[in-house]
Design an enzyme around this catalytic site. Structure first.
Site, PDB file in Angstrom:
ATOM      1  N   ALA A  69       0.859  -1.176   0.000  1.00  0.00           N
ATOM      2  CA  ALA A  69       0.000   0.000   0.000  1.00  0.00           C
ATOM      3  C   ALA A  69       0.901   1.233   0.000  1.00  0.00           C
ATOM      4  O   ALA A  69       2.054   1.160   0.436  1.00  0.00           O
ATOM      5  CB  ALA A  69      -0.888  -0.012   1.234  1.00  0.00           C
ATOM      6  N   GLY A 114       0.450  -5.073   0.887  1.00  0.00           N
ATOM      7  CA  GLY A 114      -0.723  -5.156   0.014  1.00  0.00           C
ATOM      8  C   GLY A 114      -0.426  -5.845  -1.313  1.00  0.00           C
ATOM      9  O   GLY A 114      -1.332  -6.399  -1.944  1.00  0.00           O
ATOM     10  N   GLU A 117      -0.725  -9.442  -0.663  1.00  0.00           N
ATOM     11  CA  GLU A 117      -2.151  -9.716  -0.447  1.00  0.00           C
ATOM     12  C   GLU A 117      -2.932  -9.765  -1.763  1.00  0.00           C
ATOM     13  O   GLU A 117      -3.788 -10.618  -1.956  1.00  0.00           O
ATOM     14  CB  GLU A 117      -2.743  -8.652   0.493  1.00  0.00           C
ATOM     15  CG  GLU A 117      -2.196  -8.785   1.907  1.00  0.00           C
ATOM     16  CD  GLU A 117      -2.560  -7.603   2.785  1.00  0.00           C
ATOM     17  OE1 GLU A 117      -2.191  -6.470   2.430  1.00  0.00           O
ATOM     18  OE2 GLU A 117      -3.209  -7.798   3.806  1.00  0.00           O
ATOM     19  N   GLU A 137       4.015  -5.033   7.419  1.00  0.00           N
ATOM     20  CA  GLU A 137       3.188  -3.963   8.004  1.00  0.00           C
ATOM     21  C   GLU A 137       3.550  -3.641   9.443  1.00  0.00           C
ATOM     22  O   GLU A 137       3.494  -2.483   9.858  1.00  0.00           O
ATOM     23  CB  GLU A 137       1.692  -4.333   7.925  1.00  0.00           C
ATOM     24  CG  GLU A 137       1.092  -4.265   6.535  1.00  0.00           C
ATOM     25  CD  GLU A 137       1.260  -5.528   5.728  1.00  0.00           C
ATOM     26  OE1 GLU A 137       2.054  -6.410   6.124  1.00  0.00           O
ATOM     27  OE2 GLU A 137       0.597  -5.638   4.683  1.00  0.00           O
TER      28      GLU A 137
END
Ligand code: DAK
Length: 264
Positions: A69, A114, A117, A137
């Site tokens: 992200a 992300g 993911e 993270e």
């Protein structure tokens, strides 16, 4: 179908789509705009799915698939904006899972946070020797927010997933293959993309209806007990009885010819 987006590119060649995140300067980091574009694009693909038999999902350039992200954008978010961002990312990952055709994530370079993911939301992952996976993270004071705590545990087992998420360490391509996170590794990006196209071509010769049913049953079974999963399998197995594709597949076997599922 609209193929023009700000942060992603969509190419359709025959019955195969290639979707690429194109923010190479930021290592394809997922900001709100990328998620908004992905959501819009995946909706459209779902609406036009009759003409498609598979998709490759990848990142622009050689250095990264998706480096996570967008940390810069996230650093300024309020709790409510963080929640909305997480929901948007989760909606995108569900849209990938619900597409009625298979999606292969082709991972080149970093697939962190992300990025890892999003790759896990695809049906399976091909990767190059330079691929690096991880859920870093916790190093940023965050937890995985696009389904990583759930999907990584389901894919490789809860304890191995905890070790990777708590340490935030990088996972090399060889470890990712050993863990079953990556299905196949390739020397170069070109080899990987060619192999993914070949695999999708092979899949597309089978019954599209059966592929979609298998995909949905296997994805939904993640949240079910074995008994519930077996019941779902039996229901969906019986649903395809009597369909034109099932008739064509079984007739072709008995007539000793190749099935042609393009004939409806
Ligand atoms: N976000 C924004 N920019 C990024 C980025 C990222 N994730 N990763 C790289 N970049 C940018 C760099 O800032 C740099 O920009 P400039 O300085 O050139 O302007 C450019 O991409 C090139 O990166 P580097 O110069 O750092 O390249 P290196 O080869 O030196 O290093 C690296 C590559 C991938 C090791 C490094 O860039 C790096 O560590 N990147 C961050 C990786 C990371 O920590 N990813 C996980 C992000 S956290 C949630 C929702 C979602 C999430 C969590 C919660 N909720 C709302 C609950 C998800 C979180 C994440 O994914």
């Amino acid at each position: 179908m609209n193929t023009k987006f700000e942060t992603i590119t969509l190419d359709i060649s025959g019955d195969i789509a290639t979707l690429t995140v194109s923010r190479e300067k930021s290592l394809n980091a997922l900001n709100k705009q990328v998620h908004t574009d992905l959501k819009e694009c995946l909706w459209q693909l779902r609406e036009n799915a009759d003409n498609l038999h598979g998709m490759i999902f990848t990142g622009a350039g050689e250095k990264a698939f998706i480096a996570g992200a967008d940390i810069v954008e996230m650093s300024e978010m309020t709790a409510q904006q963080g929640y909305d961002f997480s929901v948007l990312g989760q909606q995108v990952s569900v849209l990938f899972e619900e597409l009625p055709f298979p999606v292969i994530a082709c991972v080149n370079g970093f697939a962190l946070g992300g990025g890892c993911e999003m790759a896990m939301s695809c049906d399976f992952i091909y990767a190059t020797e330079t691929a690096v996976f991880g859920q870093p993270e916790v190093k940023l004071g965050l937890i995985p927010g696009f389904g990583g705590t759930q999907r990584l545990a389901k894919l490789i087992g809860r304890n191995k997933a905890k070790e990777i998420i708590y340490t935030g360490r990088n996972v090399s391509i060889d470890e990712a293959v050993d863990l079953g996170l990556v299905v196949k590794k390739f020397a170069t990006q070109d080899e990987m993309l060619a192999a993914a196209l070949k695999t999708l071509g092979q899949i597309s010769r089978n019954s599209p209806l059966a592929i979609n049913e298998a995909k949905q049953v296997m994805n939904q079974a993640n949240d079910l007990t074995l008994a519930e999963g077996l019941r779902l399998e039996a229901e969906r197995f019986s649903d395809i009885f009597g369909t034109a594709e099932m008739k064509e597949g079984t007739s072709a076997f008995m007539e000793k010819r190749k099935a042609d599922f393009s004939v409806k």
